[in-house]
Design an enzyme around this catalytic site. Structure first.
Site, PDB file in Angstrom:
ATOM      1  N   LYS A 112     -11.808  -6.574 -24.909  1.00  0.00           N
ATOM      2  CA  LYS A 112     -11.575  -8.019 -24.939  1.00  0.00           C
ATOM      3  C   LYS A 112     -10.524  -8.295 -23.874  1.00  0.00           C
ATOM      4  O   LYS A 112      -9.352  -7.942 -24.029  1.00  0.00           O
ATOM      5  CB  LYS A 112     -11.074  -8.478 -26.304  1.00  0.00           C
ATOM      6  CG  LYS A 112     -10.898  -9.984 -26.385  1.00  0.00           C
ATOM      7  CD  LYS A 112     -10.605 -10.431 -27.799  1.00  0.00           C
ATOM      8  CE  LYS A 112     -10.583 -11.938 -27.935  1.00  0.00           C
ATOM      9  NZ  LYS A 112      -9.760 -12.658 -26.983  1.00  0.00           N
TER      10      LYS A 112
ATOM     11  N   TYR B  80       0.350 -17.362 -33.468  1.00  0.00           N
ATOM     12  CA  TYR B  80      -0.695 -18.386 -33.477  1.00  0.00           C
ATOM     13  C   TYR B  80      -1.850 -17.958 -34.385  1.00  0.00           C
ATOM     14  O   TYR B  80      -2.318 -18.733 -35.228  1.00  0.00           O
ATOM     15  CB  TYR B  80      -1.192 -18.644 -32.049  1.00  0.00           C
ATOM     16  CG  TYR B  80      -2.308 -19.660 -32.008  1.00  0.00           C
ATOM     17  CD1 TYR B  80      -2.021 -21.025 -32.002  1.00  0.00           C
ATOM     18  CD2 TYR B  80      -3.642 -19.261 -32.018  1.00  0.00           C
ATOM     19  CE1 TYR B  80      -3.040 -21.958 -32.009  1.00  0.00           C
ATOM     20  CE2 TYR B  80      -4.666 -20.182 -32.024  1.00  0.00           C
ATOM     21  CZ  TYR B  80      -4.367 -21.538 -32.013  1.00  0.00           C
ATOM     22  OH  TYR B  80      -5.368 -22.458 -32.033  1.00  0.00           O
TER      23      TYR B  80
ATOM     24  N   LYS C 255      -8.762  -7.363 -33.038  1.00  0.00           N
ATOM     25  CA  LYS C 255      -7.505  -7.538 -32.304  1.00  0.00           C
ATOM     26  C   LYS C 255      -6.569  -6.351 -32.519  1.00  0.00           C
ATOM     27  O   LYS C 255      -6.349  -5.927 -33.644  1.00  0.00           O
ATOM     28  CB  LYS C 255      -6.789  -8.807 -32.802  1.00  0.00           C
ATOM     29  CG  LYS C 255      -7.451 -10.111 -32.374  1.00  0.00           C
ATOM     30  CD  LYS C 255      -7.148 -10.396 -30.922  1.00  0.00           C
ATOM     31  CE  LYS C 255      -7.258 -11.841 -30.543  1.00  0.00           C
ATOM     32  NZ  LYS C 255      -6.163 -12.693 -30.894  1.00  0.00           N
TER      33      LYS C 255
HETATM   34  S1  IVH Z   1     -17.993 -12.694 -25.812  1.00  0.00           S
HETATM   35  C1  IVH Z   1     -19.742 -16.854 -27.651  1.00  0.00           C
HETATM   36  N1  IVH Z   1     -16.748 -10.741 -24.685  1.00  0.00           N
HETATM   37  O1  IVH Z   1     -12.280 -14.143 -25.773  1.00  0.00           O
HETATM   38  C2  IVH Z   1     -18.455 -16.237 -27.251  1.00  0.00           C
HETATM   39  N2  IVH Z   1     -15.577 -12.754 -25.009  1.00  0.00           N
HETATM   40  O2  IVH Z   1     -10.958 -15.238 -28.084  1.00  0.00           O
HETATM   41  C3  IVH Z   1     -18.748 -14.867 -26.790  1.00  0.00           C
HETATM   42  N3  IVH Z   1     -13.294 -12.733 -24.159  1.00  0.00           N
HETATM   43  O3  IVH Z   1     -13.826 -17.226 -25.568  1.00  0.00           O
HETATM   44  C4  IVH Z   1     -17.599 -14.320 -26.124  1.00  0.00           C
HETATM   45  N4  IVH Z   1     -13.329 -10.678 -23.397  1.00  0.00           N
HETATM   46  O4  IVH Z   1     -13.398 -15.972 -23.344  1.00  0.00           O
HETATM   47  C5  IVH Z   1     -16.669 -11.998 -25.110  1.00  0.00           C
HETATM   48  N5  IVH Z   1     -15.768  -8.918 -23.654  1.00  0.00           N
HETATM   49  C6  IVH Z   1     -15.697 -10.165 -24.081  1.00  0.00           C
HETATM   50  C7  IVH Z   1     -14.535 -10.935 -23.947  1.00  0.00           C
HETATM   51  C8  IVH Z   1     -14.515 -12.236 -24.421  1.00  0.00           C
HETATM   52  C9  IVH Z   1     -12.616 -11.779 -23.539  1.00  0.00           C
HETATM   53  C10 IVH Z   1     -12.774 -14.073 -24.471  1.00  0.00           C
HETATM   54  C11 IVH Z   1     -13.805 -15.161 -24.362  1.00  0.00           C
HETATM   55  C12 IVH Z   1     -13.718 -15.864 -25.694  1.00  0.00           C
HETATM   56  C13 IVH Z   1     -12.383 -15.461 -26.179  1.00  0.00           C
HETATM   57  C14 IVH Z   1     -12.240 -15.602 -27.670  1.00  0.00           C
END
Ligand code: IVH
Length: 699
Positions: free
Chosen positions: A105, A34, A302
């Site tokens: 993440k 993706y 990633k």
């Molecule tokens: S910060 C304004 N921190 O990853 C967006 N996101 O692929 C700031 N995610 O939509 C997001 N772990 O849901 C942030 N430590 C982390 C995260 C995280 C997972 C998710 C989040 C975001 C998505 C994007």
């Protein structure tokens, strides 16, 4: 295809995958595939100078109709990705450098919590970023989320954002119970989190042990000056924040943290797919702002994907050292977790059925770090109708013998031709060379295959393991052989698709190669190994290192073991009737007796020196009488090696912790066993202390 046609095609594909993913919890393609589509689309759009009306300028999914819509006070954005150091350094430069806050993440489901004067009033999914689904009733069942924030003077309104996820342990348990109840397991922990949270009946969510970690905020006119200070405040309010974040000064320090966390990614309680880096200074964040899709002040680095989709080309069977027929998958080769995977074991027929996979399916393949690749299940939505069911073959693929269960009611089928099935002989010879047995460095899988199945016109110098210690240099020199895959017994191929052939026992000029000499020297050294290793090398079913040590200590010689009756054998601690019968049954075969007599004539250990006969030798050793559990990872040796050391010092390498456990050796990643030891007050030591004790035992 023109660029604009490809742009159109990519937009449609991405829309389809997003709808499937966000609305229906379906993974039609892997994350990596993706991401690649999105990257291609972005590049084409940048060249064409347009990206309006594109999925690349919008966030994720759409709210489903199952839940009432909730409009976020502040938009919930997605993140841009970096796929390597170069991408990351470019981002660091764009934002004017650190300090950066780094954190895992989490592979979960984004949720926004709205607190009004400290009270939880709303929880919603991200949806399209503007409007999400109201999942308040479901989120209220998550124990770690406070209904009321701790402390006082709470803001009138604050949106706290975070990730809802399933811990890996809980995920494994959930899937096991779903399979037991005849259901279809979740493809991964993230899917299970999403599926468990977005339940119409909150009682179902309540029955699932969901967790949450918060990682930011939406609407909140805060006066804090950095993301890290915000985390401290969120923690003070009793919200679950990660303990794995770090503030670093610049890109290089960030890249070290990212590499470090990648090594430890499997020790975390949840799945992660990368690291999120955020500009720590909130004023800088505001200056940098956001695109329509993602903030400019944050980036997701990633990691290489551990889960990919690929085609299941065929299911075949491999024959193990004791004749067991194991189905394995032949896959369209893919890169996963940094290595190329072409085969995956399927353990047994029942597992093929349980996983519900058909030959020709697109399947989800997972390989976590060094762990063996595993097929999780089919992507049933992509079936064309031409897929077919796997039927277990009735004959051995290598010798043609009729397969049969060893005894009635056994699920496993076996090739009964133990003596001359080429697969069984090859596997037994390779096992003799392995660390569990005689530990002969130059006798690995490739050598074992070469010695038992050389290409024409050489004759095989080993037709039975009886021949092993009589090998002569002149028998080795002419050998050419195919390189076989140790997991499947199939030939490996070079980049042009031709079978790989080795001629490694002689040099180009015909003189003996290093491998040949090394093999002969190694074999000579192996003759004087401990008796229990010799017994293990005979590949008698059920006789592993633990039983072999006990038997050798008790009887003192192979002769005494094979002379003993089943009752006498069963007197030895840890030897039950099945094992005793297996030993007696093995000895009844003439060709087995020949192995023992030829080995002993060649000078291989057949007795423990100075042993006074059956039952005379108390089990000695530094760890004698102790039950020791090894858990987590070690750096200086594998867990198997640590256990072998415990056994060789007379201890018992136990697999579970109880009050009787003498001590636990715990390395990074230790989980429930460590917790159990702490609960029971059992001594826990680290690798260093364990090595020190082993050292002491040697003195
Ligand atoms: S910060 C304004 N921190 O990853 C967006 N996101 O692929 C700031 N995610 O939509 C997001 N772990 O849901 C942030 N430590 C982390 C995260 C995280 C997972 C998710 C989040 C975001 C998505 C994007």
């Amino acid at each position: 295809m023109s660029d604009s046609a490809r742009i159109q095609e990519l937009r449609e594909l991405i829309e389809t995958y997003r709808t499937a993913y966000y609305q229906d919890n379906q993974l039609l393609i892997s994350d990596a595939e993706y991401d690649a589509l999105e990257r291609e689309l972005k590049a084409l759009e940048a060249d064409a100078g347009e990206d309006t009306e594109s999925p690349t300028s919008r966030v994720g999914g759409q709210a489903s109709e199952l839940f009432s819509p909730h409009k976020h006070l502040e938009r919930m954005l997605s993140l841009d990705n970096a796929f390597g150091a170069e991408d990351f350094e470019a981002w660091s430069e764009r934002v004017g450098g650190g300090p950066f806050l780094l954190e895992p993440k989490i592979d979960g489901l984004a949720v926004s919590l709205t607190y009004q004067s400290g009270r939880l009033v709303k929880a919603a999914t991200r949806g399209d970023g503007e409007t999400g689904e109201d999942v308040t009733a479901n989120v209220a069942t998550i124990k770690s989320i406070p209904r009321q924030l701790a402390g006082s003077n709470h803001p009138e309104i604050v949106e706290v954002r975070g990730e809802v996820f399933f811990a890996l342990d809980d995920f494994a348990k959930l899937n096991a119970s779903i399979v037991e109840a005849g259901g279809k397991p979740f493809a991964n922990p993230r899917n299970s989190a999403s599926g468990s949270l977005r339940q119409k009946d909150p009682a179902v969510s309540a029955s699932r042990p969901l967790k949450m970690l918060v990682h930011g905020f939406g609407a909140w006119p805060t006066s804090f000056s950095s993301q890290s200070e915000v985390y401290a405040q969120l923690a003070k309010w009793g919200l679950p924040t990660t303990s794995n974040f770090k503030v670093v000064q610049g890109a290089q320090e960030a890249l070290s943290f990212i590499a470090e966390l990648e090594k430890g990614r499997h020790s975390l309680e949840h799945e992660i797919d990368g690291v999120v880096a955020k500009v720590d200074d909130l004023a800088r964040q505001r200056e940098l702002g956001a695109t329509s899709r993602a903030p400019r002040w944050a980036i997701a680095y990633k990691y290489p994907p551990e889960q990919v989709n690929t085609k299941l080309i065929d299911i075949r069977i491999s024959i193990g050292r004791t004749g067991r027929a194991t189905p394995f998958a032949v896959l369209s080769p893919v890169r996963v977790a940094g290595s190329e995977v072409e085969f995956a074991t399927l353990h047994n027929q029942d597992q093929v059925r349980q996983k519900g996979i058909l030959i020709g399916d697109t399947v989800v393949l997972r390989k976590a770090g060094d762990v063996i690749p595993e097929i999780l299940g089919p992507v049933a939505e992509l079936r064309s109708g031409s897929e077919r069911e796997f039927v277990m073959p009735t004959t051995c693929p290598e010798c043609g013998s009729e397969l049969a269960p060893a005894s009635e009611g056994d699920v496993d089928l076996r090739c009964p031709n133990a003596r001359s099935c080429p697969a069984q002989l090859r596997e037994r010879i390779a096992y003799i060379g392995s660390r569990a047995a005689l530990d002969i460095e130059a006798l690995g899988y490739v050598s074992a295959a070469a010695l038992t199945q050389p290409l024409e016109p050489s004759a095989a110098p080993i037709q039975s393991e009886a021949d092993l210690f009589d090998l002569k240099l002149e028998q080795l020199l002419p050998i050419r052989a195919m390189v076989l895959d140790p997991d499947t017994g199939l030939p490996k191929h070079d980049a042009d698709g031709n079978p790989k052939v080795v001629e490694f026992f002689r040099k180009k000029d015909g003189t003996p190669g290093e491998t040949a000499l090394k093999l002969l020297v190694n074999l000579e050294q192996a003759k004087t190994r401990d008796l229990w290793r010799v017994l293990v090398s005979l590949s008698i079913r059920h006789v592993g290192p633990v039983a072999a040590r006990a038997l050798c200590d008790h009887f003192g010689s192979l002769g005494a073991i094979f002379d003993a009756s089943e009752d006498e054998l069963s007197e030895v601690e840890g030897v039950g009737p099945t094992l005793a019968a297996s030993i007696k049954g093995w000895w009844e075969e003439d060709w087995h007796q020949e192995i023992v007599s030829r080995w002993s004539a060649a000078g291989v250990t057949s007795a423990i020196p100075n042993h006074q006969g059956p039952g005379s030798m108390p089990r000695g050793g530094f760890f004698a009488g102790m039950s020791i559990v090894v858990t987590g990872t070690m750096t200086s040796m594998s867990r198997d090696e640590a256990e072998a050391k415990i056994i060789s010092e007379g201890g018992k390498a136990a697999s579970s912790v109880s009050k009787k456990t003498s001590f636990v050796v715990a390395g990074p990643g230790a989980g429930s066993k460590l917790a159990k030891a702490e609960e029971l007050g059992v001594e826990v030591i680290g690798e260093e202390e364990f090595l020190a004790r082993l050292q002491a035992s040697a003195n």
